[in-house]
Design a protein around this motif. Structure first.
Motif, PDB file in Angstrom:
ATOM      1  N   TYR A  80       0.823  -1.215   0.000  1.00 54.44           N
ATOM      2  CA  TYR A  80       0.000   0.000   0.000  1.00 54.44           C
ATOM      3  C   TYR A  80       0.859   1.268   0.000  1.00 54.44           C
ATOM      4  O   TYR A  80       0.506   2.258  -0.645  1.00 54.44           O
ATOM      5  N   GLN A 122      -3.586   3.110   4.429  1.00 57.97           N
ATOM      6  CA  GLN A 122      -3.863   1.742   4.858  1.00 57.97           C
ATOM      7  C   GLN A 122      -4.920   1.723   5.945  1.00 57.97           C
ATOM      8  O   GLN A 122      -4.957   2.583   6.812  1.00 57.97           O
ATOM      9  N   SER A 158      -9.475   2.373   0.162  1.00 59.67           N
ATOM     10  CA  SER A 158      -8.174   2.092  -0.441  1.00 59.67           C
ATOM     11  C   SER A 158      -8.143   0.749  -1.164  1.00 59.67           C
ATOM     12  O   SER A 158      -7.313   0.549  -2.059  1.00 59.67           O
ATOM     13  N   ASP A 159      -9.028  -0.163  -0.787  1.00 60.73           N
ATOM     14  CA  ASP A 159      -8.953  -1.525  -1.326  1.00 60.73           C
ATOM     15  C   ASP A 159      -9.200  -1.600  -2.834  1.00 60.73           C
ATOM     16  O   ASP A 159      -8.437  -2.260  -3.548  1.00 60.73           O
ATOM     17  N   ALA A 209      -6.252  -0.147  -4.772  1.00 59.77           N
ATOM     18  CA  ALA A 209      -5.068  -1.001  -4.631  1.00 59.77           C
ATOM     19  C   ALA A 209      -5.180  -2.231  -5.522  1.00 59.77           C
ATOM     20  O   ALA A 209      -4.214  -2.641  -6.176  1.00 59.77           O
ATOM     21  N   ASP A 255      -2.870  -8.663  -1.095  1.00 62.37           N
ATOM     22  CA  ASP A 255      -1.520  -8.807  -1.644  1.00 62.37           C
ATOM     23  C   ASP A 255      -0.945 -10.191  -1.366  1.00 62.37           C
ATOM     24  O   ASP A 255       0.270 -10.398  -1.440  1.00 62.37           O
TER      25      ASP A 255
END
Length: 538
Positions: free
Chosen positions: A145, A186, A191-192, A195, A218
């Motif tokens: 991230y 994070q 954010s997911d 990302a 990840d």
């Protein structure tokens, strides 16, 4: 000339984002403003929209809190103001459907998707077993991230969504909040999807190679028919990562036989069943004592069985055990306590110690069950756990927070033991432990109050920890006006709702609090936080 936010404001669902964007950061202790979004309403949403329309919105730089990871390293959790979280969520929300449509199938990228979906960790771990692989390769990405390049992210998102104006506003937002041309916050749901979009070209490249490839966040799993194919797959994955300026985490890049991999997956269930059998056998062994049998008969209300077993001899011991099986079988909470004790006796790095992953799984699952059962079984040894494994502070703290006030003195002793063990503690660890102390504030002893006072006044301490200490002191009627005012003026604005909360707690004993609160109420978030506090027991 309109700025990037003015160009897109009419497209943003600020009202919906007020609800979604207020979700707490899942790496940090809950904060006062996390609880009040549903009460903010149209006035708050319209205030944000007006600032965006007039070009007066300016994101604040995130406050970074460093969260311990296994192996003496940390990850940065980004703490944003509630207003910034709402704007961030509204920008990402506009991109979600198109991100989802551009990703490879959900049978390859299980989570996160562009749209909001449940985490599918168990399904992810089992996925490479379905095609008859002989070996399973595992990998994850180092510092993912925080290493996402904003220029590359901009190009990726525009290619995926075609929403240039929204993407430009999002990249501008990220640059301001992160204070750098790379990284996304994070711990926040918004954010997911961006990302996972960043990794989409890698997913596509692995799919084109016809590899048995799966991703969850990840974390990567790849099925292979032999060691050579597994190594080649990991090599291909590493090359694709480097093209995005990312690196494989060498310590977690592993190839295992399918038998070894399956054994690891089944470890938790197997341990639970073994512990249950062991506890059951121990109870049956205790029944060799006739007094124990009578106690069990009394507890179960089955004294009729006593006549058949003791006096008439028409029932064997085995038959008695069978009749009382329901009463002998240990509860889920008792099994969890047994699993926790066994794991603590087999800590990684000790003789007969567990592998780190197996240890984490057993500790985490057992503490969650003990918390659900409000069992005090792990109170004392939980302090030992944090001392050796600081990254477990959050799950231990949540376990302690689940318990009743009657266990307060024992929990406060355990917390004090950790805070004074002579080890270096990050601000994140101390903040969680202070949060536990706040829950059991009536059990605090003078030495622990003095320690909190020392943290609150320590200029070298991070504000994140100092604010938690101030709230704790406020609950004990010790809240210094000059200190609160100093932090109010110097600290990032994201801490202001917590400082006003401290003033609210101290108001019954500190005369300055009433005026301080009155002067802070002009901020709508703080006004609603106070309203929430007034209607909530401590």
């Amino acid at each position: 000339m309109p700025n990037v936010y003015q160009e897109v404001v009419d497209e943003l669902d600020i009202e919906g984002a007020t609800q979604r964007g207020s979700e707490r950061n899942d790496l940090l202790p809950p904060r006062q403003e996390d609880r009040v979004a549903g009460e903010l309403g149209k006035r708050f949403s319209e205030g944000i929209r007006t600032r965006l329309e007039r070009g007066r919105y300016d994101p604040s730089r995130a406050e970074f809190i460093y969260v311990p990871k296994p192996g003496n390293t940390t990850r940065p959790a980004a703490l944003l103001t509630l207003t910034d979280r709402v704007v961030y969520d509204s920008l990402v929300h506009e991109l979600r459907p198109r991100i989802d449509a551009a990703l490879v199938g959900s049978d390859i990228v299980l989570w996160p998707r562009g749209t909001i979906t449940d985490k599918r960790w168990r399904e992810f771990e089992s996925a490479p077993l379905a095609r008859g692989a002989a070996f399973i390769a595992r990998a994850d990405i180092t510092g993912f991230y925080e290493c996402i390049d904003h220029v590359v992210l901009r190009e990726t998102l525009i290619d995926m969504t075609g929403r240039r104006a929204v993407v430009n506003a999002l990249i501008e937002f990220l640059g301001r909040t992160m204070g750098a041309p790379r990284g996304v916050p994070q711990g926040l749901d918004a954010s997911d999807p961006i990302a996972t979009a960043y990794l989409s070209p890698i997913d596509s490249a692995m799919a084109r190679e016809c590899l048995d490839y799966y991703r969850h966040g990840d974390d990567i799993r790849i099925g292979a028919q032999n060691i050579g194919h597994a190594r080649k797959a990991l090599y291909s994955f590493e090359l694709e990562l480097r093209r995005r300026s990312l690196l494989v985490n060498n310590s977690k890049s592993i190839i295992a036989s399918v038998e070894t991999y399956k054994h690891g997956l089944e470890e938790g269930e197997r341990t639970t069943e073994e512990t249950k059998r062991s506890l059951l056998q121990a109870r049956i062994k205790e029944l060799k004592d006739s007094d124990k049998i009578q106690e069990l008969l009394d507890e179960s209300g089955r004294n009729d069985l006593g006549w058949a077993f003791f006096y008439h001899g028409t029932m064997s011991f085995e038959q008695l055990v069978g009749e009382l099986a329901k009463n002998l079988t240990p509860s889920d909470t008792e099994v969890a306590a047994g699993v926790f004790r066994e794991a603590m006796d087999k800590q990684p790095g000790t003789a007969r110690g567990l592998a780190p992953e197996a240890f984490h799984q057993r500790i985490s699952s057992s503490l969650v069950r003990l918390a659900a059962g409000k069992s005090p079984e792990a109170i004392a040894r939980a302090a030992e756990l944090i001392t050796r494994f600081p990254e477990k502070t959050e799950i231990v703290s949540n376990y302690w927070l689940s318990l009743d006030q009657k266990y307060g003195p024992e929990i406060i002793r355990a917390v004090g033991q950790v805070l004074t063990d002579g080890r270096f503690h990050t601000a994140w660890e101390k903040a969680w432990l202070l949060r536990v102390s706040t829950r059991f504030v009536d059990s605090l002893e003078p030495a622990q109050i003095d320690l909190a006072n020392q943290m609150a006044n320590d200029e070298d301490e991070l504000v994140f920890c100092r604010v938690e200490a101030i709230k704790l002191l406020a609950l004990r009627g010790r809240c210094d006006h000059l200190l609160v005012r100093r932090i109010w003026n110097l600290a990032p604005v994201c801490f202001r709702p917590d400082l006003v909360s401290a003033a609210h707690f101290a108001a019954p004993t500190e005369s300055w609090c009433k005026s301080f609160i009155a002067g802070a109420k002009e901020d709508l978030i703080i006004a609603v936080v106070l309203k929430h506090l007034e209607g909530t027991a401590r």
